[in-house]
Design a protein around this motif. Structure first.
Motif, mmCIF file in Angstrom:
data_model
loop_
_atom_site.group_PDB
_atom_site.id
_atom_site.type_symbol
_atom_site.label_atom_id
_atom_site.label_comp_id
_atom_site.label_asym_id
_atom_site.label_seq_id
_atom_site.Cartn_x
_atom_site.Cartn_y
_atom_site.Cartn_z
ATOM 1 N N SER A 108 50.431 51.088 -63.428
ATOM 2 C CA SER A 108 51.843 51.403 -63.327
ATOM 3 C C SER A 108 51.957 52.905 -63.145
ATOM 4 N N ARG A 134 38.882 56.031 -60.338
ATOM 5 C CA ARG A 134 38.368 55.202 -61.437
ATOM 6 C C ARG A 134 37.613 53.976 -60.917
ATOM 7 N N ALA B 2 46.008 61.466 -67.382
ATOM 8 C CA ALA B 2 46.848 60.800 -66.373
ATOM 9 C C ALA B 2 48.139 60.276 -66.997
ATOM 10 N N GLU B 3 49.181 60.298 -66.199
ATOM 11 C CA GLU B 3 50.434 59.726 -66.674
ATOM 12 C C GLU B 3 50.506 58.242 -66.370
ATOM 13 N N CYS B 4 49.702 57.820 -65.399
ATOM 14 C CA CYS B 4 49.784 56.411 -65.007
ATOM 15 C C CYS B 4 49.096 55.527 -66.057
ATOM 16 N N ILE B 5 49.388 54.246 -65.968
ATOM 17 C CA ILE B 5 48.916 53.325 -67.004
ATOM 18 C C ILE B 5 48.198 52.149 -66.372
ATOM 19 N N GLU B 6 46.942 51.948 -66.761
ATOM 20 C CA GLU B 6 46.262 50.716 -66.380
ATOM 21 C C GLU B 6 46.218 49.816 -67.612
ATOM 22 N N GLN B 7 46.226 48.522 -67.413
ATOM 23 C CA GLN B 7 46.148 47.567 -68.540
ATOM 24 C C GLN B 7 47.168 47.872 -69.634
ATOM 25 N N SER B 8 48.419 47.756 -69.310
ATOM 26 C CA SER B 8 49.456 48.072 -70.292
ATOM 27 C C SER B 8 49.394 47.102 -71.476
ATOM 28 N N VAL B 10 51.820 47.387 -73.796
ATOM 29 C CA VAL B 10 53.198 47.403 -74.291
ATOM 30 C C VAL B 10 54.115 46.821 -73.224
ATOM 31 N N GLU B 363 48.398 56.184 -73.224
ATOM 32 C CA GLU B 363 49.104 54.967 -72.822
ATOM 33 C C GLU B 363 48.256 54.165 -71.851
ATOM 34 N N ASP B 364 47.229 54.835 -71.336
ATOM 35 C CA ASP B 364 46.382 54.224 -70.317
ATOM 36 C C ASP B 364 45.315 53.360 -70.973
ATOM 37 N N GLY B 366 43.426 51.340 -69.705
ATOM 38 C CA GLY B 366 42.216 51.262 -68.890
ATOM 39 C C GLY B 366 41.216 52.360 -69.202
ATOM 40 N N LEU B 367 41.671 53.406 -69.893
ATOM 41 C CA LEU B 367 40.777 54.515 -70.228
ATOM 42 C C LEU B 367 39.620 54.036 -71.104
#
Lengths: 493, 443
Positions: A108, A134, B2-8, B10, B363-364, B366-367
């Motif tokens: 997202s 990634r 990163a500001e983006c989010i993988e695997q949220s 929430v 928030e990521d 995926g990290l």
């Protein structure tokens, strides 16, 4: 109704096909009006939520082998994609997909309040770069959302620029929930995107038939039939790999699980590569498979083989079918299903001798994406079989379905996925979540379905006792309301 | 970062309506697109232990199904019509009109719409829940603030033994319902009168009683402290924070003693309860020792990926009672910057000499997977959500789900609260290790 692959993305079903989500009356009237181009849509003054096109574009794209999906949206628009993750159902797809033991890769861009004022283009660029670093994917897709659309983001151009910069194909799908009341419009956005990105010119034409659907499950119902014609099957379903998409244009024929999920991709194959799209007769149940095979056989000049298969299939299941019909005769059925299967099951239930007292379809397409003037399957049944049933169309409006159910008192509710079954059971009515796609093919599909209905009706203690304990959280005014009272006057478009 | 989010892990702010839906009689009306709620429903409900709200399950929640014409003409009147019909059709005690991203951008005034229903059969209040402002924890806070500010009235009396329970976020905390039932039993057993607003047997009448509590109990490292402070300001109710939902004997005993001291409860009664409960805990643990120590590799470290609340509960139990050491803790639910230090302190407040593990706020989601792919301890354990199952498998780790999205299984009344919860987590933990051949087998 041809698809237009020159556009950035697919048009909504309402615009492209004249599809509707509000109707009540008879199937005959609706199908006739649809064919004559004068079908109108009813809006509602009361509605509940259900599902949106955005998520159905995401869930189809995310399953592609080697793909990374960028959801250009605030956090949350793709949160539900965990529901499609391979941690839940990786055995489901009988997959050739090399990523079968990996999580779906969805990012997202996390659009925040300040981005709605100053724009989120940089954020999209950064996310594409970050996701690329990634995972080093083979291909990526950018999907626009309600918010990115309203704030006027040009995600398409950014996807193109970044594709050039990174040297990796980046597809684009615009599938905003606010743009269509029909969640199947999201399947179209997916189909549009992969039609542009993954379909290739055929090296040669083969005796091969492509199937477009959710899963290959149930292939043993039909694969042997195509083998008799000398055809091999190719599956464009969850779990397919990129090679499957590349080879799809080599097929001479294509058919889909249903009009909702499959029409756009089938239409694109027909339009771009001349693959014949069979869509007027879906192969479900006995009547369905007979007509499908005859049409297929006639097209390829193999009528005799079609008759041979029909004879064999019919004989194999004749005894069980007779038994099933005897037990199910006169049982009252209420159906709530998607645009195609609502009427496929209507025909199949009637074929088993049951009485269909009402059919709810979650939308209705008066046309599909085929190049020919062939009618949609539901309308074909009206014209060829004089099929009719009391029907209504609602986009998963369970308050409407529930009150319709209350006025009809069936022995069983046949439904799937959108909670009509859960509400039926709470109300003490037996329900069955049914299969769609290849497991329903032929007399075998019909008989197996019938036997399951018999099993389901054999012991209804749970729903009887559970239903008796249900505390209705609605008022008398609702419970005494007339079905379809939410619907307002019909309008064009 | 990163500001983006993988695997949220929430949902967006709209997920906050699950807090409303957990209170019997409260019905949200959503001024959002048709599928917004479905996204929250998957991560907080269906793929989070197969839960759905009762009685207002998602599929009957009124929604304007915000569409293009609402963008062009404004959706305020549309919302008003849907609320009118909702009042006519639903047997609710309180309606909360909520909006999402699109209505906020367009500028629909939901507060005005809600206020226009003053004096109606069912009271209507409002809460703004745009996803671009925050996640479901922000939404949870918005819902509770709306209830406190727009609905609660002073009761004019205080019952010193009444304790309101906060800090457990319904649905997002997968075990919320079972936890609250067991917590209620425990609080009664030590002489308190718990007032719980969420779940079975509770509801709007409990909400009305909130102002008469002797104190508010906040069971979390940071969640609901804003609500406790708001209630202190409005009704002068003091609050007691215990920084986690206790699992196992060490933490549960500490919790009980803290309550006894704070509320001046009967110490003898409490100590007798503690003794009985600890004895029972160790009886059950003893039954499993022959199984645990039987040619098995026993991991002595773990990774955690998930919510701050679950992180503190699990870390305390695993370190203090099970005897394991954290390797790295990823907190994925966007703890506000000014709260991160408190959470960090809670995560290092354990009985361990060397605490060289890292706590990462991101928030990521995926990290964690990306880090673990690069380097990881062999034969360890991952505590997390369903997003972490395949990651754990791919690095030969055991996996124990402890937070949302928990997975596509039925949670029933399962919970890890208290002494009995400790037995349950101990059993799930060793059960998973034993059945995971990548971990247990020692040849």
């Amino acid at each position: 109704m041809a698809v237009n692959l020159n556009l950035q993305t697919s048009e909504s079903r309402e615009t492209r096909l004249g599809s509707i989500t509000g109707y009540h009356g008879s199937l005959k009237e609706m199908a006739t009006q649809g064919c004559q181009g004068c079908l109108k849509n009813c809006k509602r003054d009361f509605s509940t939520g259900c599902s949106c096109s955005h998520s159905h574009c995401l869930d189809q794209l995310a399953g592609l082998e080697g793909a990374v999906i960028i959801d250009h949206s605030p956090v949350g628009c793709s949160a539900g994609l965990i529901g499609y993750n391979r941690s839940l159902n990786n055995k489901f797809y009988e997959s050739k997909n090399a990523d079968q033991n990996c999580n779906l890769k969805i990012f997202s861009t996390n659009i925040r309040e300040q981005d709605t004022v100053f724009g989120a283009s940089e954020k999209l660029r950064n996310t594409i770069q970050f996701a690329y670093d990634r995972h080093h994917p083979k291909h990526m897709y950018v999907v626009a959302s309600c918010v990115s659309a309203i704030i006027g983001e040009d995600a398409y151009s950014i996807a193109e620029e970044m594709s050039e910069e990174l040297g990796v194909p980046i597809g684009y799908a615009s599938s905003e929930g606010i743009n269509s009341k029909i969640w199947a419009s999201g399947f179209d956005a997916y189909c549009h995107s992969v039609s542009k990105a993954l379909l290739k010119e055929p090296k040669e034409k083969k005796d091969q038939v492509t199937y477009v659907g959710f899963y290959p499950k149930g292939r043993d119902h039909i694969e042997w039939m195509f083998e008799r014609f000398g055809f091999k099957m190719l599956f464009l379903t969850g779990g397919s790999n990129l090679d499957d998409f590349a080879r799809a244009s080599e097929s001479k024929a294509v058919f889909g699980q249903c009009g909702a999920q499959s029409s756009y991709l089938c239409g694109a194959l027909e339009q771009r590569f001349g693959v014949k799209y069979f869509q007027s007769h879906l192969p479900y149940g006995g009547i369905g498979v007979e007509r499908f095979l005859r049409e297929f056989g006639a097209y390829f000049g193999k009528e005799d083989i079609a008759e041979e298969i029909i004879k064999e299939e019919k004989e194999t299941y004749a005894f069980r079918l007779a038994k099933v019909k005897k037990k199910l005769a006169g049982k009252k059925v209420f159906i709530a299903l998607g645009a195609s299967f609502a009427y496929e099951y209507t025909r199949m239930c009637k074929e088993l001798g049951m009485e269909v007292i009402h059919t709810v379809a979650y939308h209705y397409d008066p046309h599909l994406d085929n190049e020919t003037p062939d009618k949609v399957a539901a309308a074909t049944d009206v014209y060829e079989l004089d099929q009719d049933v009391a029907t209504s169309v609602n986009d998963g409006q369970n308050m409407e379905t529930m009150i319709t159910l209350k006025h009809n008192k069936p022995d069983i509710v046949i439904s799937r996925a959108h909670k009509a079954s859960a509400w039926a059971v709470r109300n003490g009515i037996t329900a069955l979540e049914v299969r769609i796609g290849l497991p329903m093919v032929g007399y075998r599909g019909l008989v197996e379905f019938g036997e399951l209905v018999i099993k389901t009706l054999a012991n209804t203690n749970f729903e009887r006792k559970f239903g008796a304990r249900f505390k209705v959280p609605f008022t008398e005014a609702y419970l005494n309301s007339e079905p379809f009272s939410f619907m307002k006057e019909a309008q064009n478009g | 970062m990163a500001e983006c989010i993988e695997q949220s892990r929430v949902a967006c702010a709209l997920g906050g309506i699950y807090t409303a839906l957990a209170i019997d009689g409260v019905l949200p009306v959503t001024h959002t697109g048709p599928g917004c709620l479905a996204q929250a429903a998957d991560i907080l409900g269906r793929v989070n232990g197969g839960q759905a709200p009762v009685p207002f399950e998602e599929s009957v929640i009124p929604c304007t199904d915000f569409c293009n014409t609402d963008v062009v003409f404004g959706g305020g009147e549309h919302l008003r019509t849907v609320i009118e019909k909702t009042i006519e059709y639903y047997d609710a005690k309180l309606i909360i009109a909520v909006d999402g991203c699109t209505a906020e951008i367009v500028g629909d005034d939901i507060e005005e719409v809600a206020e226009s229903f003053e004096g109606s059969r069912i009271p209507v209040i409002s809460a703004k829940l745009p996803g671009f402002v925050g996640n479901n924890l922000f939404g949870h806070s918005q819902i509770l603030k709306s209830i406190v500010n727009q609905y609660l009235e002073p009761t004019g009396e205080v019952n010193p033994l009444q304790v309101n329970v906060f800090g457990i976020v319904p649905f997002y905390d997968t075990f919320w319902q079972g936890t609250l039932e067991k917590l209620e039993e425990l609080l009664k057993a030590i002489g308190l009168e718990p007032n719980i607003i969420y779940g079975h047997g509770h509801g709007i009448e409990n909400v009305k009683k909130i102002p008469s509590a002797g104190f508010n109990l906040v069971l979390s490292p940071w969640i609901d402290l804003d609500i406790a402070k708001l209630l202190e300001q409005k009704f002068k109710t003091p609050y007691l924070q215990f920084d986690n939902v206790p699992i196992g004997p060490t933490e549960t005993t500490k919790f009980i003693r803290k309550l006894v001291e704070y509320a001046g409860l009967d110490q003898v009664r409490a100590e007798s309860y503690i003794k009985k409960s600890e004895d029972r805990y160790y009886y059950y643990i003893s039954r499993h020792q022959a199984f645990v120590y039987a040619c098995k590799y026993i991991p002595k470290d773990f990774y955690f990926i998930g919510s701050a609340s679950a992180a503190v509960s699990v870390t305390r139990f695993m370190v203090n009672d099970v005897g394991s050491v954290p390797l790295r803790i990823y907190i994925t639910d966007n703890v506000p910057k000014d709260r991160q230090e408190d959470v960090r302190k809670s995560l290092y407040d354990v009985e361990l000499e060397e605490k060289d593990y890292e706590v990462i706020f991101t928030e990521d989601g995926g990290l964690a997977a990306a880090d673990l792919r690069k380097e990881h301890e062999d034969r360890s354990v991952v505590f997390g959500s369903n997003w972490d199952l395949l990651t754990a498998r791919s690095i030969g780790s055991a996996f124990v789900p402890v937070c949302a999205p928990y997975g596509q299984t039925l949670i029933g009344s399962k919970n890890y609260f208290g002494y009995e919860g400790g037995v349950a987590l101990f059993s799930d933990y060793y059960g998973e290790i034993a059945t995971n051949p990548q971990v247990a087998f020692i040849g």
